[in-house]
Design a protein around this motif. Structure first.
Motif, PDB file in Angstrom:
ATOM      1  N   VAL A  94       0.854  -1.185   0.000  1.00 24.49           N
ATOM      2  CA  VAL A  94       0.000   0.000   0.000  1.00 24.49           C
ATOM      3  C   VAL A  94       0.891   1.238   0.000  1.00 24.49           C
ATOM      4  N   GLY A  95       0.593   2.176  -0.873  1.00 27.42           N
ATOM      5  CA  GLY A  95       1.335   3.424  -0.908  1.00 27.42           C
ATOM      6  C   GLY A  95       0.580   4.544  -0.220  1.00 27.42           C
ATOM      7  N   TRP A  96       1.182   5.710  -0.231  1.00 26.38           N
ATOM      8  CA  TRP A  96       0.462   6.915   0.198  1.00 26.38           C
ATOM      9  C   TRP A  96      -0.850   6.980  -0.583  1.00 26.38           C
ATOM     10  N   MET A  97      -0.756   6.705  -1.885  1.00 16.92           N
ATOM     11  CA  MET A  97      -1.933   6.549  -2.729  1.00 16.92           C
ATOM     12  C   MET A  97      -1.727   5.296  -3.564  1.00 16.92           C
ATOM     13  N   THR A  98      -2.792   4.532  -3.768  1.00 18.25           N
ATOM     14  CA  THR A  98      -2.707   3.288  -4.526  1.00 18.25           C
ATOM     15  C   THR A  98      -3.883   3.214  -5.488  1.00 18.25           C
ATOM     16  N   TYR A  99      -3.585   2.836  -6.733  1.00 18.05           N
ATOM     17  CA  TYR A  99      -4.615   2.727  -7.766  1.00 18.05           C
ATOM     18  C   TYR A  99      -4.794   1.265  -8.165  1.00 18.05           C
ATOM     19  N   PHE A 100      -6.059   0.853  -8.282  1.00 12.64           N
ATOM     20  CA  PHE A 100      -6.413  -0.487  -8.739  1.00 12.64           C
ATOM     21  C   PHE A 100      -7.343  -0.355  -9.945  1.00 12.64           C
ATOM     22  N   SER A 101      -6.982  -0.981 -11.054  1.00 10.00           N
ATOM     23  CA  SER A 101      -7.868  -0.956 -12.210  1.00 10.00           C
ATOM     24  C   SER A 101      -9.120  -1.775 -11.936  1.00 10.00           C
ATOM     25  N   ARG A 102     -10.145  -1.585 -12.738  1.00  8.10           N
ATOM     26  CA  ARG A 102     -11.378  -2.366 -12.576  1.00  8.10           C
ATOM     27  C   ARG A 102     -11.080  -3.856 -12.705  1.00  8.10           C
ATOM     28  N   GLN A 103     -10.175  -4.204 -13.622  1.00  5.58           N
ATOM     29  CA  GLN A 103      -9.832  -5.600 -13.833  1.00  5.58           C
ATOM     30  C   GLN A 103      -9.081  -6.181 -12.637  1.00  5.58           C
ATOM     31  N   TRP A 104      -8.380  -5.319 -11.878  1.00  2.00           N
ATOM     32  CA  TRP A 104      -7.617  -5.794 -10.729  1.00  2.00           C
ATOM     33  C   TRP A 104      -8.537  -6.272  -9.610  1.00  2.00           C
ATOM     34  N   GLY A 105      -9.651  -5.559  -9.424  1.00  2.00           N
ATOM     35  CA  GLY A 105     -10.598  -5.982  -8.410  1.00  2.00           C
ATOM     36  C   GLY A 105     -11.313  -4.809  -7.768  1.00  2.00           C
ATOM     37  N   GLU A 106     -12.358  -5.111  -7.008  1.00  2.08           N
ATOM     38  CA  GLU A 106     -13.169  -4.086  -6.355  1.00  2.08           C
ATOM     39  C   GLU A 106     -12.606  -3.766  -4.978  1.00  2.08           C
ATOM     40  N   VAL A 107     -12.468  -2.478  -4.699  1.00  2.00           N
ATOM     41  CA  VAL A 107     -11.925  -2.040  -3.410  1.00  2.00           C
ATOM     42  C   VAL A 107     -13.021  -2.105  -2.347  1.00  2.00           C
ATOM     43  N   PRO A 108     -12.771  -2.793  -1.216  1.00  2.00           N
ATOM     44  CA  PRO A 108     -13.765  -2.890  -0.145  1.00  2.00           C
ATOM     45  C   PRO A 108     -13.817  -1.605   0.682  1.00  2.00           C
ATOM     46  N   PRO A 109     -14.786  -1.470   1.575  1.00  2.00           N
ATOM     47  CA  PRO A 109     -14.810  -0.307   2.482  1.00  2.00           C
ATOM     48  C   PRO A 109     -13.531  -0.255   3.307  1.00  2.00           C
ATOM     49  N   LEU A 110     -13.010   0.963   3.498  1.00  2.00           N
ATOM     50  CA  LEU A 110     -11.750   1.145   4.222  1.00  2.00           C
ATOM     51  C   LEU A 110     -11.957   2.118   5.384  1.00  2.00           C
ATOM     52  N   PRO A 111     -11.132   2.025   6.410  1.00  2.00           N
ATOM     53  CA  PRO A 111     -11.327   2.854   7.612  1.00  2.00           C
ATOM     54  C   PRO A 111     -11.028   4.329   7.359  1.00  2.00           C
ATOM     55  N   ALA A 112     -11.684   5.185   8.112  1.00  2.00           N
ATOM     56  CA  ALA A 112     -11.388   6.616   8.069  1.00  2.00           C
ATOM     57  C   ALA A 112      -9.976   6.827   8.624  1.00  2.00           C
ATOM     58  N   PRO A 113      -9.259   7.839   8.111  1.00  2.00           N
ATOM     59  CA  PRO A 113      -9.676   8.900   7.185  1.00  2.00           C
ATOM     60  C   PRO A 113      -9.368   8.590   5.723  1.00  2.00           C
ATOM     61  N   VAL A 114      -9.241   7.318   5.364  1.00  2.00           N
ATOM     62  CA  VAL A 114      -8.892   6.940   4.000  1.00  2.00           C
ATOM     63  C   VAL A 114      -9.966   7.419   3.028  1.00  2.00           C
ATOM     64  N   ARG A 115      -9.509   7.971   1.901  1.00  2.00           N
ATOM     65  CA  ARG A 115     -10.445   8.427   0.864  1.00  2.00           C
ATOM     66  C   ARG A 115     -10.357   7.478  -0.324  1.00  2.00           C
ATOM     67  N   VAL A 116     -11.513   7.073  -0.828  1.00  2.00           N
ATOM     68  CA  VAL A 116     -11.600   6.184  -1.982  1.00  2.00           C
ATOM     69  C   VAL A 116     -12.407   6.897  -3.056  1.00  2.00           C
ATOM     70  N   GLU A 117     -11.837   6.969  -4.274  1.00  2.00           N
ATOM     71  CA  GLU A 117     -12.523   7.694  -5.337  1.00  2.00           C
ATOM     72  C   GLU A 117     -12.284   7.027  -6.683  1.00  2.00           C
ATOM     73  N   PRO A 118     -13.245   7.134  -7.587  1.00  2.00           N
ATOM     74  CA  PRO A 118     -13.059   6.550  -8.918  1.00  2.00           C
ATOM     75  C   PRO A 118     -12.122   7.407  -9.764  1.00  2.00           C
TER      76      PRO A 118
END
Length: 235
Positions: free
Chosen positions: A169-193
């Protein structure tokens, strides 16, 4: 030693023509130029800093086509590039990559290396700027996985000393749609498309540092959740 950072994006076995790679590269550098004034003029490498400064490179498609036609920039059926910019040797930004190959080895990649100190570093080593850098790289290259990472943290947690792509895991990490669906993550983590391409996970709005216990604790917690979801695996 202070953290040093990079933006990396990686994908495998996607054959593309020199024209397609040149178009993607040109769009990336156009996007970077909107984020930081010193990223509007780029150079090829040279034997000395002064000689390299004289080798200005116009980052449009035609220039990349000429670059990819050179023997030294051909690797198998793929194309490589390495450009840099900066006011002095201690404050340079570099962008390098390999693209166009149908082979899984070597990995196709685009890496942006910002400076670690100086005025440019103070401006760009922030969540808003590095977020936009990673998003630009993703839009232009459509990778499988990407990261904004502290090398020091990566080297502490990665299975290999060189940092296994996809496994941390990086400061920011990107996963393509093909890589898999990102589950809910704890605050203060931000998840965006990132448009319809994939998902970006941002750990903290602060500059992530390996010496901050709260940053490391949060990264460890997020790592556990993503690993359990099967999202942390080698490319």
């Amino acid at each position: 030693m202070p953290d040093t950072y990079y933006v990396g994006a990686y994908w495998l076995a996607r054959h593309e023509s020199d024209a397609s790679c040149a178009s993607r590269a040109g769009r990336l550098f156009e996007s970077l130029g909107h984020l930081e004034p010193t990223w509007r003029q780029w150079h090829e490498t040279g034997r000395t800093f002064k000689k390299a400064q004289a080798r200005q490179f116009l980052t449009h498609q035609e220039s990349f086509l000429e670059l990819f036609a050179r023997k030294k920039n051909r690797v198998g059926d793929g194309f490589s590039y390495w450009l840099w910019t900066g006011p002095n040797p201690d404050e340079t930004t570099s962008v390098n990559g390999f693209c166009g190959s149908a082979d899984a080895v070597p990995t196709s990649v685009c890496v942006v290396d910002p400076p670690s100190r100086g005025e440019v570093a103070e401006r760009v080593l922030t969540t808003p700027i590095l977020r936009e850098v990673l998003r630009a790289v993703v839009r232009c290259w459509e990778p499988a996985w990407g990261v904004v990472a502290s090398r020091q943290y990566r080297d502490e947690v990665s299975p290999s000393s060189s940092g296994d792509v996809g496994t941390f895991v990086g400061w920011m990490t990107y996963f393509s749609r093909q890589w898999g669906e990102v589950p809910p993550l704890p605050a203060p983590v931000r998840v965006e498309p990132v448009e319809d391409l994939g998902t970006l996970v941002i750990l903290t709005e602060e500059r992530f540092t390996v010496t901050n216990p709260e940053h490391v604790r949060l990264a460890t917690e997020v790592h556990q959740v993503l690993d359990a979801a099967g999202l942390l695996r080698p490319l």
